[in-house]
Design a protein around this motif. Structure first.
Motif, PDB file in Angstrom:
ATOM      1  N   TYR A  37      16.745  12.705 -83.654  1.00  0.00           N
ATOM      2  CA  TYR A  37      16.263  13.090 -82.194  1.00  0.00           C
ATOM      3  C   TYR A  37      16.841  11.832 -81.561  1.00  0.00           C
ATOM      4  CZ  TYR A  37      13.527  17.057 -83.649  1.00  0.00           C
ATOM      5  OH  TYR A  37      13.286  18.352 -84.227  1.00  0.00           O
ATOM      6  N   VAL A  38      17.784  12.169 -80.275  1.00  0.00           N
ATOM      7  CA  VAL A  38      18.500  11.172 -79.667  1.00  0.00           C
ATOM      8  C   VAL A  38      17.620  10.717 -78.364  1.00  0.00           C
ATOM      9  CG1 VAL A  38      20.531  10.347 -78.404  1.00  0.00           C
ATOM     10  CG2 VAL A  38      20.571  11.575 -80.836  1.00  0.00           C
ATOM     11  N   PHE A  39      17.270   9.748 -77.968  1.00  0.00           N
ATOM     12  CA  PHE A  39      16.494   9.375 -76.943  1.00  0.00           C
ATOM     13  C   PHE A  39      17.101   8.401 -76.049  1.00  0.00           C
ATOM     14  CE2 PHE A  39      13.588  10.469 -80.067  1.00  0.00           C
ATOM     15  CZ  PHE A  39      12.326  11.284 -79.288  1.00  0.00           C
ATOM     16  N   ASN A  40      17.095   8.551 -74.860  1.00  0.00           N
ATOM     17  CA  ASN A  40      17.789   7.671 -73.770  1.00  0.00           C
ATOM     18  C   ASN A  40      16.566   6.395 -73.411  1.00  0.00           C
ATOM     19  OD1 ASN A  40      18.550   6.133 -71.529  1.00  0.00           O
ATOM     20  ND2 ASN A  40      19.620   8.054 -70.658  1.00  0.00           N
ATOM     21  N   VAL A  41      16.944   5.332 -73.987  1.00  0.00           N
ATOM     22  CA  VAL A  41      15.786   4.116 -73.723  1.00  0.00           C
ATOM     23  C   VAL A  41      16.271   2.949 -72.727  1.00  0.00           C
ATOM     24  CG1 VAL A  41      15.046   4.480 -76.034  1.00  0.00           C
ATOM     25  CG2 VAL A  41      16.978   2.884 -75.855  1.00  0.00           C
ATOM     26  N   SER A  42      17.116   3.611 -71.686  1.00  0.00           N
ATOM     27  CA  SER A  42      17.651   2.730 -70.819  1.00  0.00           C
ATOM     28  C   SER A  42      16.734   2.118 -70.128  1.00  0.00           C
ATOM     29  CB  SER A  42      18.706   3.501 -69.993  1.00  0.00           C
ATOM     30  OG  SER A  42      19.668   4.202 -70.757  1.00  0.00           O
ATOM     31  N   SER A  43      15.614   2.450 -70.060  1.00  0.00           N
ATOM     32  CA  SER A  43      14.381   2.152 -69.126  1.00  0.00           C
ATOM     33  C   SER A  43      13.839   1.066 -69.802  1.00  0.00           C
ATOM     34  CB  SER A  43      13.285   3.237 -68.932  1.00  0.00           C
ATOM     35  OG  SER A  43      12.875   3.482 -69.895  1.00  0.00           O
ATOM     36  N   GLY A  44      14.330   0.766 -71.161  1.00  0.00           N
ATOM     37  CA  GLY A  44      13.633  -0.407 -71.603  1.00  0.00           C
ATOM     38  C   GLY A  44      14.736  -1.461 -72.147  1.00  0.00           C
TER      39      GLY A  44
END
Length: 142
Positions: A37-44
Motif C-alpha cells: 500500500y503506497v502512502f504519501n508521507v510528504s507531510s513528514g
C-alpha cells in the motif's frame, strides 16, 4: 500538485521503478509502500526526506521489512522478504501499518510486491483484510 486523479481514490499503480523517484529531493513528494500500500508521507519530511530524516532510506521504497525488523541497513531496505519475521516483528509491522493508515493519505498500490508469504497469512496474523495488488500496467498503458 500535479497528482493524477488516481491518487484521490488510492488507485494509482506503482512499480519499484516508478516509486523509487519519490524521495522528496528538491521539494518533491515522498512516497513509500507498506505491505504494497503506497502512502504519501510528504507531510513528514523530518522523518523521510533524503539526507534529513531517520527513515529517509525508506522514501521511494517498499518499507515492510525494514519497519518490521527496525533496520535501515541497505540489504533490508532492498528486500521485500517477510518469511523470517518473529512474532514480535510481525507486531511491529502491524503497528506501523496502523500508523500509516491513520496519518498519511493512501495514493495507490505497489505491483510486484513479493514478501515470500501470502496476504492470507498476513491477514490471519493481523486481523487486517489486505487485498492483492493489481498487476503492473503494461508499457502501452504508461
Amino acid at each position: 500538485p500535479g497528482w493524477p486523479s488516481c491518487a484521490e481514490d488510492g488507485s494509482c499503480i506503482f512499480t519499484a521503478e516508478t516509486l523509487r523517484p519519490f524521495t522528496g529531493e528538491n521539494g518533491g513528494d515522498i512516497l513509500l509502500s507498506v505491505v504494497s500500500y503506497v502512502f504519501n508521507v510528504s507531510s513528514g519530511p523530518q522523518y523521510y526526506a533524503k539526507n534529513i530524516g531517520t527513515y529517509s532510506a525508506l522514501a521511494g521504497m517498499e518499507a515492510s521489512r525494514p519497519l518490521a525488523i527496525t533496520s535501515m541497513e541497505e540489504e533490508d531496505v532492498q528486500s521485500h522478504d517477510l518469511t523470517d519475521l518473529t512474532d514480535d516483528q510481525w507486531e511491529e509491522l502491524f503497528g506501523w501499518i496502523d500508523k500509516y493508515q491513520e496519518k498519511y493519505p493512501l495514493v495507490g498500490r505497489l505491483a510486484e510486491w513479493n514478501p515470500g508469504t501470502s496476504l492470507e497469512e498476513i491477514n490471519k496474523r493481523s486481523g487486517f483484510s489486505l487485498k492483492p495488488a493489481p498487476p503492473p500496467p503494461r508499457a502501452s498503458e504508461l
